[in-house]
Design a protein around this motif. Structure first.
Motif, mmCIF file in Angstrom:
data_model
loop_
_atom_site.group_PDB
_atom_site.id
_atom_site.type_symbol
_atom_site.label_atom_id
_atom_site.label_comp_id
_atom_site.label_asym_id
_atom_site.label_seq_id
_atom_site.Cartn_x
_atom_site.Cartn_y
_atom_site.Cartn_z
ATOM 1 N N LEU A 220 46.571 36.066 54.541
ATOM 2 C CA LEU A 220 46.273 37.459 54.215
ATOM 3 C C LEU A 220 45.803 37.511 52.766
ATOM 4 O O LEU A 220 46.524 37.080 51.864
ATOM 5 C CB LEU A 220 47.521 38.331 54.414
ATOM 6 C CG LEU A 220 47.330 39.822 54.193
ATOM 7 C CD1 LEU A 220 46.394 40.413 55.251
ATOM 8 C CD2 LEU A 220 48.683 40.527 54.235
ATOM 9 N N PHE A 221 44.592 38.011 52.563
ATOM 10 C CA PHE A 221 43.989 38.084 51.227
ATOM 11 C C PHE A 221 43.817 39.531 50.794
ATOM 12 O O PHE A 221 43.551 40.402 51.619
ATOM 13 C CB PHE A 221 42.590 37.456 51.216
ATOM 14 C CG PHE A 221 42.562 35.978 51.377
ATOM 15 C CD1 PHE A 221 42.706 35.152 50.277
ATOM 16 C CD2 PHE A 221 42.369 35.414 52.626
ATOM 17 C CE1 PHE A 221 42.655 33.775 50.414
ATOM 18 C CE2 PHE A 221 42.315 34.037 52.783
ATOM 19 C CZ PHE A 221 42.457 33.214 51.676
ATOM 20 N N SER A 222 43.920 39.739 49.493
ATOM 21 C CA SER A 222 43.523 41.015 48.909
ATOM 22 C C SER A 222 42.410 40.719 47.912
ATOM 23 O O SER A 222 42.445 39.710 47.223
ATOM 24 C CB SER A 222 44.702 41.679 48.192
ATOM 25 O OG SER A 222 45.049 40.943 47.021
ATOM 26 N N PHE A 223 41.418 41.580 47.885
ATOM 27 C CA PHE A 223 40.351 41.516 46.890
ATOM 28 C C PHE A 223 40.068 42.939 46.447
ATOM 29 O O PHE A 223 40.194 43.869 47.248
ATOM 30 C CB PHE A 223 39.068 40.904 47.472
ATOM 31 C CG PHE A 223 39.177 39.445 47.794
ATOM 32 C CD1 PHE A 223 39.174 38.493 46.787
ATOM 33 C CD2 PHE A 223 39.293 39.020 49.106
ATOM 34 C CE1 PHE A 223 39.278 37.148 47.085
ATOM 35 C CE2 PHE A 223 39.396 37.678 49.412
ATOM 36 C CZ PHE A 223 39.386 36.742 48.395
ATOM 37 N N PRO A 224 39.664 43.137 45.198
ATOM 38 C CA PRO A 224 39.323 44.491 44.763
ATOM 39 C C PRO A 224 38.125 45.033 45.548
ATOM 40 O O PRO A 224 37.105 44.364 45.678
ATOM 41 C CB PRO A 224 38.975 44.321 43.281
ATOM 42 C CG PRO A 224 39.533 43.004 42.880
ATOM 43 C CD PRO A 224 39.561 42.167 44.124
ATOM 44 N N ASN A 225 38.266 46.192 46.134
ATOM 45 C CA ASN A 225 37.193 46.917 46.820
ATOM 46 C C ASN A 225 36.423 46.102 47.868
ATOM 47 O O ASN A 225 35.198 46.014 47.807
ATOM 48 C CB ASN A 225 36.204 47.478 45.790
ATOM 49 C CG ASN A 225 36.893 48.344 44.781
ATOM 50 O OD1 ASN A 225 37.639 49.244 45.146
ATOM 51 N ND2 ASN A 225 36.686 48.066 43.508
ATOM 52 N N GLU B 127 45.040 35.225 39.509
ATOM 53 C CA GLU B 127 44.640 36.132 38.429
ATOM 54 C C GLU B 127 43.136 36.170 38.218
ATOM 55 O O GLU B 127 42.562 37.243 38.020
ATOM 56 C CB GLU B 127 45.338 35.727 37.126
ATOM 57 C CG GLU B 127 45.138 36.720 36.017
ATOM 58 C CD GLU B 127 45.982 36.400 34.792
ATOM 59 O OE1 GLU B 127 45.754 37.065 33.762
ATOM 60 O OE2 GLU B 127 46.840 35.519 34.854
ATOM 61 N N GLU B 128 42.475 35.009 38.290
ATOM 62 C CA GLU B 128 41.026 34.960 38.044
ATOM 63 C C GLU B 128 40.236 35.769 39.071
ATOM 64 O O GLU B 128 39.119 36.187 38.812
ATOM 65 C CB GLU B 128 40.525 33.511 38.010
ATOM 66 C CG GLU B 128 40.524 32.780 39.347
ATOM 67 C CD GLU B 128 41.898 32.275 39.822
ATOM 68 O OE1 GLU B 128 41.939 31.688 40.917
ATOM 69 O OE2 GLU B 128 42.902 32.468 39.123
ATOM 70 N N ARG B 129 40.834 36.026 40.243
ATOM 71 C CA ARG B 129 40.167 36.800 41.292
ATOM 72 C C ARG B 129 40.801 38.170 41.496
ATOM 73 O O ARG B 129 40.343 38.927 42.347
ATOM 74 C CB ARG B 129 40.233 36.058 42.623
ATOM 75 C CG ARG B 129 39.446 34.790 42.648
ATOM 76 C CD ARG B 129 39.587 34.158 44.001
ATOM 77 N NE ARG B 129 38.581 33.134 44.193
ATOM 78 C CZ ARG B 129 38.302 32.594 45.348
ATOM 79 N NH1 ARG B 129 38.941 32.977 46.422
ATOM 80 N NH2 ARG B 129 37.388 31.680 45.440
ATOM 81 N N ASP B 130 41.866 38.451 40.744
ATOM 82 C CA ASP B 130 42.653 39.674 40.943
ATOM 83 C C ASP B 130 42.973 39.813 42.436
ATOM 84 O O ASP B 130 42.729 40.837 43.064
ATOM 85 C CB ASP B 130 41.898 40.908 40.438
ATOM 86 C CG ASP B 130 42.780 42.156 40.425
ATOM 87 O OD1 ASP B 130 44.021 42.017 40.425
ATOM 88 O OD2 ASP B 130 42.230 43.266 40.443
ATOM 89 N N SER B 131 43.525 38.726 42.996
ATOM 90 C CA SER B 131 43.688 38.622 44.441
ATOM 91 C C SER B 131 45.008 37.950 44.798
ATOM 92 O O SER B 131 45.423 36.995 44.148
ATOM 93 C CB SER B 131 42.531 37.790 45.009
ATOM 94 O OG SER B 131 42.765 37.435 46.341
ATOM 95 N N TYR B 132 45.629 38.468 45.848
ATOM 96 C CA TYR B 132 46.794 37.810 46.433
ATOM 97 C C TYR B 132 46.356 36.997 47.636
ATOM 98 O O TYR B 132 45.408 37.352 48.345
ATOM 99 C CB TYR B 132 47.831 38.828 46.901
ATOM 100 C CG TYR B 132 48.689 39.359 45.797
ATOM 101 C CD1 TYR B 132 49.834 38.681 45.395
ATOM 102 C CD2 TYR B 132 48.357 40.545 45.150
ATOM 103 C CE1 TYR B 132 50.633 39.173 44.372
ATOM 104 C CE2 TYR B 132 49.151 41.046 44.128
ATOM 105 C CZ TYR B 132 50.281 40.355 43.748
ATOM 106 O OH TYR B 132 51.062 40.844 42.742
#
Length: 129
Positions: A58-63, A39-44
């Motif tokens: 596998l990572f997700s990050f905003p933009n 949650e703190e990184r808005d990341s999976y």
């Protein structure tokens, strides 16, 4: 000299988490070890395996920024996966609307291979066992 044992994992940042998760799990068949939302990184963060071997984070990050250029940018060139049947793998890529180059033969090993891409255009090579 360092005493390396093996490659532990490869980390990939994707632009669309659900699309990439589907590609790596439903198309390539990697198994999910663990999925965490940070949650703190808005990341999976999705840990994936081939058989018993942990291979991809596998990572997700905003933009996230886009890859600079393809295919000869400095850095990671491609991921390569070994497959039993190169023609079947090629056919499955086409069936799943994944662009796949023509199957070629490695002039040094005489093994068949072809290139494709993941959803973010990361080059993927499939190489005959």
């Amino acid at each position: 000299m360092l005493q390396l044992k093996k490659v532990h994992h490869i980390a990939i940042i994707c632009s669309n988490y659900e699309r990439s998760k589907k590609f790596y799990t439903e198309i390539l068949g990697l198994q999910i070890i663990r999925e965490v939302y940070r949650e703190e990184r808005d990341s999976y963060k999705l840990d994936l395996a081939i058989g018993d071997n942990y291979v991809i984070e596998l990572f997700s990050f905003p933009n996230p920024p886009k890859r600079t250029s393809r295919p000869e940018a400095c850095g990671l060139r491609h991921l390569a996966f070994e497959v039993e049947d190169i023609q079947e793998t090629h056919n499955l890529c086409i069936k799943n609307n994944i662009k796949a180059e023509t199957i070629r033969i490695d002039k040094f090993t005489n093994k068949k291979f072809f290139f494709s891409n993941d959803p973010d255009n990361l080059p993927i090579e499939f190489y005959e066992k």
